[in-house]
Design a protein around this motif. Sequence first.
Motif, PDB file in Angstrom:
ATOM      1  N   PRO B 258       1.994  -0.812 -11.549  1.00 15.45           N
ATOM      2  CA  PRO B 258       0.699  -0.406 -10.887  1.00 15.45           C
ATOM      3  C   PRO B 258      -0.251   0.187 -11.829  1.00 15.45           C
ATOM      4  CG  PRO B 258       2.508   0.298  -9.575  1.00 15.45           C
ATOM      5  CD  PRO B 258       2.999  -0.262 -11.008  1.00 15.45           C
ATOM      6  N   GLY B 259      -1.456   0.045 -11.709  1.00 17.05           N
ATOM      7  CA  GLY B 259      -2.339   0.893 -12.595  1.00 17.05           C
ATOM      8  C   GLY B 259      -3.705   0.615 -11.918  1.00 17.05           C
ATOM      9  N   PRO B 260      -4.833   1.178 -12.569  1.00 19.47           N
ATOM     10  CA  PRO B 260      -6.211   1.123 -12.169  1.00 19.47           C
ATOM     11  C   PRO B 260      -6.477  -0.387 -12.106  1.00 19.47           C
ATOM     12  CG  PRO B 260      -6.019   2.759 -13.973  1.00 19.47           C
ATOM     13  CD  PRO B 260      -4.541   2.224 -13.852  1.00 19.47           C
ATOM     14  N   GLY B 261      -7.009  -0.871 -11.143  1.00 18.03           N
ATOM     15  CA  GLY B 261      -7.550  -2.150 -10.760  1.00 18.03           C
ATOM     16  C   GLY B 261      -6.430  -3.077 -10.788  1.00 18.03           C
ATOM     17  N   LYS B 262      -5.151  -2.834 -10.790  1.00 18.52           N
ATOM     18  CA  LYS B 262      -4.191  -3.871 -10.745  1.00 18.52           C
ATOM     19  C   LYS B 262      -3.599  -4.067  -9.218  1.00 18.52           C
ATOM     20  CE  LYS B 262      -2.398  -2.959 -15.318  1.00 18.52           C
ATOM     21  NZ  LYS B 262      -1.243  -2.440 -16.125  1.00 18.52           N
ATOM     22  N   THR B 263      -3.678  -5.365  -8.502  1.00 25.36           N
ATOM     23  CA  THR B 263      -3.462  -5.364  -7.275  1.00 25.36           C
ATOM     24  C   THR B 263      -2.247  -6.318  -7.193  1.00 25.36           C
ATOM     25  OG1 THR B 263      -4.717  -7.218  -6.933  1.00 25.36           O
ATOM     26  CG2 THR B 263      -5.845  -5.055  -6.851  1.00 25.36           C
ATOM     27  N   GLU B 264      -1.831  -6.511  -5.981  1.00 22.79           N
ATOM     28  CA  GLU B 264      -0.811  -7.554  -5.645  1.00 22.79           C
ATOM     29  C   GLU B 264      -1.252  -9.022  -6.029  1.00 22.79           C
ATOM     30  OE1 GLU B 264       2.281  -7.158  -5.273  1.00 22.79           O
ATOM     31  OE2 GLU B 264       2.726  -5.330  -4.286  1.00 22.79           O
ATOM     32  N   HIS B 382       5.920  -9.204  -3.761  1.00 23.38           N
ATOM     33  CA  HIS B 382       5.783  -8.118  -4.509  1.00 23.38           C
ATOM     34  C   HIS B 382       5.365  -8.514  -5.880  1.00 23.38           C
ATOM     35  CE1 HIS B 382       7.308  -5.237  -1.520  1.00 23.38           C
ATOM     36  NE2 HIS B 382       8.134  -6.214  -1.239  1.00 23.38           N
ATOM     37  N   ASN B 383       4.220  -8.327  -6.371  1.00 29.28           N
ATOM     38  CA  ASN B 383       3.705  -8.690  -7.720  1.00 29.28           C
ATOM     39  C   ASN B 383       3.505  -7.484  -8.861  1.00 29.28           C
ATOM     40  OD1 ASN B 383       3.905 -11.431  -7.289  1.00 29.28           O
ATOM     41  ND2 ASN B 383       1.764 -11.381  -6.289  1.00 29.28           N
ATOM     42  N   LEU B 384       3.397  -6.491  -7.976  1.00 30.16           N
ATOM     43  CA  LEU B 384       3.608  -5.059  -8.470  1.00 30.16           C
ATOM     44  C   LEU B 384       4.921  -4.338  -8.682  1.00 30.16           C
ATOM     45  CD1 LEU B 384       0.444  -3.431  -7.397  1.00 30.16           C
ATOM     46  CD2 LEU B 384       0.674  -4.418  -9.679  1.00 30.16           C
ATOM     47  N   LEU B 385       5.345  -3.914  -9.846  1.00 29.65           N
ATOM     48  CA  LEU B 385       6.643  -3.295 -10.069  1.00 29.65           C
ATOM     49  C   LEU B 385       6.738  -1.801  -9.395  1.00 29.65           C
ATOM     50  CD1 LEU B 385       7.168  -4.476 -13.686  1.00 29.65           C
ATOM     51  CD2 LEU B 385       8.131  -5.693 -11.779  1.00 29.65           C
ATOM     52  N   ASP B 386       8.093  -1.794  -9.282  1.00 29.68           N
ATOM     53  CA  ASP B 386       8.340  -0.281  -9.105  1.00 29.68           C
ATOM     54  C   ASP B 386       8.695   0.507 -10.229  1.00 29.68           C
ATOM     55  OD1 ASP B 386       8.349  -0.631  -6.133  1.00 29.68           O
ATOM     56  OD2 ASP B 386       9.948  -1.294  -6.372  1.00 29.68           O
ATOM     57  N   ARG B 387       8.285   1.623 -10.270  1.00 27.95           N
ATOM     58  CA  ARG B 387       8.801   2.554 -11.614  1.00 27.95           C
ATOM     59  C   ARG B 387      10.174   2.916 -11.001  1.00 27.95           C
ATOM     60  NH1 ARG B 387       5.096   7.484 -12.815  1.00 27.95           N
ATOM     61  NH2 ARG B 387       5.710   7.619 -10.493  1.00 27.95           N
ATOM     62  N   PRO B 388      11.274   3.015 -11.860  1.00 27.63           N
ATOM     63  CA  PRO B 388      12.567   3.237 -11.280  1.00 27.63           C
ATOM     64  C   PRO B 388      12.522   4.810 -10.582  1.00 27.63           C
ATOM     65  CG  PRO B 388      12.617   2.713 -13.773  1.00 27.63           C
ATOM     66  CD  PRO B 388      11.211   2.747 -13.178  1.00 27.63           C
ATOM     67  N   ARG B 389      11.821   5.471 -10.797  1.00 30.32           N
ATOM     68  CA  ARG B 389      11.863   6.989 -10.169  1.00 30.32           C
ATOM     69  C   ARG B 389      11.575   6.746  -8.796  1.00 30.32           C
ATOM     70  NH1 ARG B 389       7.374   9.761 -13.579  1.00 30.32           N
ATOM     71  NH2 ARG B 389       8.678   9.036 -15.453  1.00 30.32           N
ATOM     72  N   LEU B 494      -1.571   7.356 -12.763  1.00 30.30           N
ATOM     73  CA  LEU B 494      -0.515   7.909 -11.933  1.00 30.30           C
ATOM     74  C   LEU B 494      -0.705   7.900 -10.535  1.00 30.30           C
ATOM     75  CD1 LEU B 494       1.916   9.556 -12.703  1.00 30.30           C
ATOM     76  CD2 LEU B 494       0.500  11.486 -12.560  1.00 30.30           C
ATOM     77  N   ALA B 495      -1.903   7.803  -9.787  1.00 29.28           N
ATOM     78  CA  ALA B 495      -1.954   7.808  -8.589  1.00 29.28           C
ATOM     79  C   ALA B 495      -1.439   6.386  -8.160  1.00 29.28           C
ATOM     80  CB  ALA B 495      -3.551   8.147  -8.070  1.00 29.28           C
ATOM     81  N   ALA B 496      -1.999   5.329  -8.998  1.00 30.14           N
ATOM     82  CA  ALA B 496      -1.705   4.118  -8.534  1.00 30.14           C
ATOM     83  C   ALA B 496      -0.251   3.894  -8.767  1.00 30.14           C
ATOM     84  CB  ALA B 496      -2.406   3.076  -9.584  1.00 30.14           C
ATOM     85  N   GLN B 497       0.551   4.568  -9.658  1.00 30.06           N
ATOM     86  CA  GLN B 497       1.874   4.426  -9.662  1.00 30.06           C
ATOM     87  C   GLN B 497       2.454   5.055  -8.493  1.00 30.06           C
ATOM     88  OE1 GLN B 497       2.339   5.752 -13.645  1.00 30.06           O
ATOM     89  NE2 GLN B 497       2.344   3.948 -14.607  1.00 30.06           N
ATOM     90  N   ILE B 498       2.010   6.082  -8.139  1.00 28.72           N
ATOM     91  CA  ILE B 498       2.754   6.828  -7.225  1.00 28.72           C
ATOM     92  C   ILE B 498       2.742   6.183  -5.899  1.00 28.72           C
ATOM     93  CG2 ILE B 498       2.902   8.952  -5.770  1.00 28.72           C
ATOM     94  CD1 ILE B 498       2.221  10.716  -8.171  1.00 28.72           C
ATOM     95  N   GLY B 499       1.628   5.380  -5.848  1.00 30.40           N
ATOM     96  CA  GLY B 499       1.794   4.581  -4.559  1.00 30.40           C
ATOM     97  C   GLY B 499       0.304   4.945  -3.682  1.00 30.40           C
ATOM     98  N   TYR B 500      -0.770   5.883  -4.192  1.00 29.42           N
ATOM     99  CA  TYR B 500      -1.893   5.934  -3.357  1.00 29.42           C
ATOM    100  C   TYR B 500      -2.617   4.693  -3.316  1.00 29.42           C
ATOM    101  CZ  TYR B 500      -1.262  11.012  -3.747  1.00 29.42           C
ATOM    102  OH  TYR B 500      -0.898  12.170  -3.699  1.00 29.42           O
ATOM    103  N   ASP B 501      -3.218   4.149  -2.188  1.00 30.18           N
ATOM    104  CA  ASP B 501      -4.017   2.926  -2.529  1.00 30.18           C
ATOM    105  C   ASP B 501      -5.358   3.109  -2.973  1.00 30.18           C
ATOM    106  OD1 ASP B 501      -5.421   4.114  -0.420  1.00 30.18           O
ATOM    107  OD2 ASP B 501      -4.341   2.899   1.467  1.00 30.18           O
ATOM    108  N   HIS B 502      -6.185   2.041  -2.786  1.00 28.30           N
ATOM    109  CA  HIS B 502      -7.469   2.233  -3.545  1.00 28.30           C
ATOM    110  C   HIS B 502      -8.291   3.408  -2.988  1.00 28.30           C
ATOM    111  CE1 HIS B 502      -6.770  -0.724  -6.414  1.00 28.30           C
ATOM    112  NE2 HIS B 502      -6.327  -1.450  -5.523  1.00 28.30           N
ATOM    113  N   PRO B 507       0.970   7.399  -0.166  1.00 29.96           N
ATOM    114  CA  PRO B 507       1.876   6.339   0.164  1.00 29.96           C
ATOM    115  C   PRO B 507       2.467   6.714   1.604  1.00 29.96           C
ATOM    116  CG  PRO B 507       2.902   7.797  -1.612  1.00 29.96           C
ATOM    117  CD  PRO B 507       1.265   8.132  -1.303  1.00 29.96           C
ATOM    118  N   ALA B 508       2.882   5.578   2.148  1.00 25.75           N
ATOM    119  CA  ALA B 508       3.680   5.872   3.678  1.00 25.75           C
ATOM    120  C   ALA B 508       4.871   6.475   3.200  1.00 25.75           C
ATOM    121  CB  ALA B 508       3.949   4.339   4.167  1.00 25.75           C
ATOM    122  N   LEU B 509       5.214   7.196   4.213  1.00 27.68           N
ATOM    123  CA  LEU B 509       6.595   8.051   4.398  1.00 27.68           C
ATOM    124  C   LEU B 509       7.507   7.164   4.716  1.00 27.68           C
ATOM    125  CD1 LEU B 509       5.568  11.907   5.047  1.00 27.68           C
ATOM    126  CD2 LEU B 509       5.754  10.484   2.651  1.00 27.68           C
TER     127      LEU B 509
END
Lengths: 267, 560
Positions: B258-264, B382-389, B494-502, B507-509
């Motif tokens: 995930p990153g800026p501008g990157k979507t599924e 899922h076209n966006l990857l998860d970070r392991p953490r 970082l926000a995109a990676q953590i999972g904040y949407d646009h 991110p959902a809990l």
Amino acid sequence: MVSVSSPDAPEPTPRRRIRKRRIASLGILVAALGTIGTLYAGLAPSGSAASNSDPSIARGRQLFLQGCASCHGLNAQGGVRAPSLIGVGAAAVDFRVGTGRMPLQQHGPEAPRKRPVYNNAQIQLLAGYVASLGAGPAIPTNLNYQSADVAFGGSLFRTNCAQCHNFAGSGGALTYGKYAPSLSEATPKQIYEAMITGPENMPVFGDKEITPAQKLAIISYIRTIKTEPNPGGAGLGRVGPVTETAVAWLVGIGALVIVTMWIGSRA
Amino acid sequence: MSDHPTTTSESSPQELVPLSEGSPPERATRTTLRYVDDRLGSANFLKRSMDKVFPDHWSFMLGEIALYSFVILLLSGVYLSLFFHASQRVVVYDGSYQPLRGVSMTDAYASTLHLSFDVRGGLLMRQIHHWAALLFVTSIVVHMFRVFFTGAFRKPRTINWHIGVGLMVLAILEGFAGYSLPDDLLSGTGLRIAYSVAESIPVVGTYVVYFLFGGDYPGQDIISRLFIIHVLLVPGILLALISAHMMILWHQKHTDFPGPGKTEHNVIGTKFYPGFFLKTNGFLFMVFGVCAALAAFAQINPVWLYGPYDAGQVSAGSQPDWYILFLEGSLRMMPNWETHLWHHTISWNILIPGVVIPGIMFTLMAVYPAIESWVEKDKGFHNLLDRPRDKPVRTGLGVMSLTFYMVLVIAGANDILASTFHWSLQATTWVLRVLIIVLPPIAFKITKRICLGLQHHDAALLHHGVETGIIRRLPSGAYIEVEEPLAPQKAETLAAQIGYDHDGHPPALAGSTNGHAAADGGISRPVGALAKTRSKLESFWDEPREDIPDPHVPDDAEHH
Ligand code: HEM
């Protein structure tokens, strides 16, 4: 030929199949020691009959009392700390003291090879003294191994020695912290002595099992591969695929991952 | 990445550009394409291919190491086949390696010696082939862990995951077959073990080995059969599966973090041509280079030192190549259990470590994506990857399996360890027996902890910024550390990676990960044992993540 061989020892048939030997079976060990004992009884010039009036034996005894008696007893009869040396022969002393294993410094699973404490002359005196107590294998001389059949020695080595010392004599683990050491430092004489005396967990290879000529062939093989360069590059310890694994992961994949990161960072 | 000149987002409109425009490589492509198109009318396909976009991340190149080492294996393998004799006919060696002259051996072994000492470039080629084989399997494993830890195996890429598992198993088999070909003392010992493993399978085992070996071990046929398996059968299947693997990848497009501008729904990165093409070609030569360098400077599989295979001989430290070491380890670690039943012996000491354990390992690997999606009730694409953490349980399970595997591998070298460090062989084996049970759960716990800690750290970074190390005293007398907010671009990533949407929603809990809880209308009571297990597993998987604050709500609580 070797001086210790009995004159009527048959010439070895090349490439004869050698039976696989059991590892360190006590029975064989005792039997082999017995055979060797009888075999050498007539050959050992400094047998027990030789009088203690021989000055070199007296000097040897002197050295023994200083350095060995505390463990092996005042008359080398053995004690709680060490076995008797009566009848082990000059070869056993020459091997143990010449490889620095004796005098023992530290009790462990196995006495490691060290720098010898005694010089050659002293070792001869010690060996002479111990040999005077009872007949045993003598120190081999004139080891004319250069003319022996290397390839035959290789087959014998793989049949009799590789299971403990590894295919290239790099050494290997035995049970309970014991190990068969690397053969890279042993001199031809010590290799011969190891075979006829069977130190610690190594079986004795009597002349019935491996003839003197075959022993020379084994020595020739050990010396040849020791000095032979590795045609493929670094030898990686000659212990088989384990070190190759380490290189594949650390150097191979390691290098490529770094390259990937580098390419990635420049794209 | 988005500011890079060659960076493109796929689905950019295609218009006809004059031939004279653009950089030299772009002009070259266009000219070529025009040439082909004028004749075949296929330029549309080619153009689309050339414009295919590949995301940039170093870990996406790991699979390529495997691909290129496979190419090297094919090329060097063909050279070896020109000189290798797959025959167990007994010959007397009279080549130039002195310490084996006059020794009886199989033609297979003799021809390997011939290759090593009397064929121009033969030894180098053998070493290239063998180092490439090690790199091949190694890179497959590393690549697989990348895919696992980033969740790239999820729908729609499950089929490619399964192909990957198949490729790995085949690569191991292929390596084993190749390793056995020279018929030296070590490989013969390995083959002997394989024989007993196959023989230990109840009921069919004896028939299977008789069929494979054409009789009692070693028989007369195994080398020629392994040869066909090694140079034709398995490489053929590998080639087919690799092609399928690549075609699916091409079709589905690459995943990205995930990153800026990157979507599924988009891929951002480098165009296949020229950017990615140049990069990947450079990489091809790097893999070639590393193989050649290893082959030139590090000796591998010195079969002349091992000697020819002889049933009456064995060497200390007889190990297989590393990819078989886990099997060797599981065999060495297993206590010596056997059962005698109606004149039959069931050798648990071989059956369990040699057949059951690898069977379970590879099965778990194959079904993991299904288990995860079942537990998480995740049927989405899922076209966006998860970070392991961000997936502590998955990451934990992965590290746990890796730990289990590592203990097996180490056990395969227990005698080398024992003799190198002067440990007791028995004690080493017992320690490893304990470790294989104790270490994996510990590894799981620790990994999960670390993941949660990293999540916390990320949240803190995003929320409070970077700690500058500057300490300031407040009028109240308290000390605070001055924090500097993240650079906007970093914060966005970082926000995109953590999972904040646009829109900046956090991110959902847990419990509502995929919105199913809400869709189900709140609490649904699981019925049936299976459903209960699943819901238990689900709460284990989705344990609430560390509290992630909403970046848009100013944080005025005093901290520190
Ligand atoms: C695709 C993956 C492959 C793997 C993992 C692999 C692995 C191996 C390994 C480990 C060896 C033992 C090499 C040694 O002597 O040290 C070997 C030998 C051999 N391979 Fe392969 N190989 C692969 C593909 C091929 C292909 C495609 C061919 C032929 C077209 C081939 C032909 C041979 C031959 C003839 C030998 C025996 C020659 C020798 O031992 O020197 N291999 N292979």
